[in-house]
Scaffold this motif. Sequence first.
Motif, PDB file in Angstrom:
ATOM      1  N   ALA A 142       0.830  -1.205   0.000  1.00  0.00           N
ATOM      2  CA  ALA A 142       0.000   0.000   0.000  1.00  0.00           C
ATOM      3  C   ALA A 142       0.863   1.253   0.000  1.00  0.00           C
ATOM      4  CB  ALA A 142      -0.933  -0.013   1.207  1.00  0.00           C
ATOM      5  N   PRO A 145       3.322   0.756  -3.892  1.00  0.00           N
ATOM      6  CA  PRO A 145       2.569  -0.051  -4.877  1.00  0.00           C
ATOM      7  C   PRO A 145       3.447  -0.411  -6.069  1.00  0.00           C
ATOM      8  CG  PRO A 145       1.922   2.240  -5.001  1.00  0.00           C
ATOM      9  CD  PRO A 145       2.823   2.140  -3.814  1.00  0.00           C
ATOM     10  N   PHE A 151      -2.303  -5.680  -7.349  1.00  0.00           N
ATOM     11  CA  PHE A 151      -2.026  -5.752  -5.922  1.00  0.00           C
ATOM     12  C   PHE A 151      -1.856  -7.190  -5.452  1.00  0.00           C
ATOM     13  CE2 PHE A 151      -3.523  -6.173  -1.550  1.00  0.00           C
ATOM     14  CZ  PHE A 151      -2.676  -5.307  -0.895  1.00  0.00           C
TER      15      PHE A 151
END
Length: 411
Positions: A142, A145, A151
């Motif tokens: 987070a 990134p 993700f």
Amino acid sequence: MSSAVVPDHPWLLPGSLVPAARVRRTPRDWLVDSLAFLFSVAWVLLAYGDSLQPKPEFAVNLGPAWLNHLDLAVGLLASAALWLRRRWPVGLAVAAAPLALFSVTSGIALLIILFTVVVHRRLTVALALVGWHLVTTPLYLAVRPDPVLPFWAAVAWTLLFIGGTVAWALFVRARRQLVLSLRDRAERAEAEQQLRLDQARQLERTRIAREMHDVLAHRISLLSLHAGALEFRPDAPPAEVARAAGVIRASAHAALQDLREVIGVLRAEPAAGATPERPQPTLGDVPALVAESRAAGVRVGVVDEVADPAAVPAAVGRSAYRIVQEGLTNARKHAPGALVTVRLAGGPGDGLAVEIRNPWPVGEAGSPIPGTGTGLVGVAERVTLAGGRLDHGRDADGDFRLVAWLPWAPA
């Protein structure tokens, strides 16, 4: 900054490395630590260089410039701290734990620290550190990134690196435990072997001492017999006195020689399983034993009914010789002047019977010969160990009778 083995620390795996100021790194330790440091520094410089010229298709460090500069300092500091990982792996892991939230350049250093803890510390400590890295992975992505991977793909790749490091560390850990276990087994086997050798030496010396008791008891009883004769016949003819003195001298010399030889064996370190070097009589030496007693004035009759004397095993013949020797010695001690009858009989498969008989003493002639009273005990033990039977005592005719049976396997 070095290490030693301390097995009982609450955090440590048995055989793990912990601080010891007087123990230095081995050349192999220096090589491994140097490679780990250089590899970590190389990753720091590579990651920081990419952050200066970010390329979306290859970028690994995206974020504010101040964060990248801070990351460079943190990465270099974490790389330098790797030199302390052998001394304080858990403390270093705890101190570096916050770096897992944002630092890219310290990634290799963190993996090396994780590897060290998993290898050298107990699983509870190692699992706590691994759990921290797993929990912080989503938080790290987070903050940093990945510009290329989604993700969850980035999470999967990160967990793959952590899992590979942990798997490798567990393999090294298991291998070290195996080596320690094998080394411990080898040391225990060596200690047990040494104990067996010591026990064999002690048993051998005990057996030699038992043999020596039989020999000296026989020799000294002859000396006492002749000395007693000289004492009670001071007016004996010179020739007879000279003959008795010669027997006393010869018996004393023989006893000293036997004692010297056995003491020499006891002082040396006999090999395990070796048999006593001296004395080693056989059944063929019984006639010489009887002749020696006759020369000392003992009346001895022999009945030899052995089927094949030459085929008697050495151990059986030696036991038979010792039984006859003890029987003659007891007769000289307790029934001086009595007629002693020695009977040998048997054959292969039937066993060897040894019988010594003499009349029960009705009085004492001269001074009694002192003894320890353990001769028959030793004979009984010898016969039992040989797998035979022993009986002694007064029979129905009033004679003292010593009877032994020894197994004689067929050829």
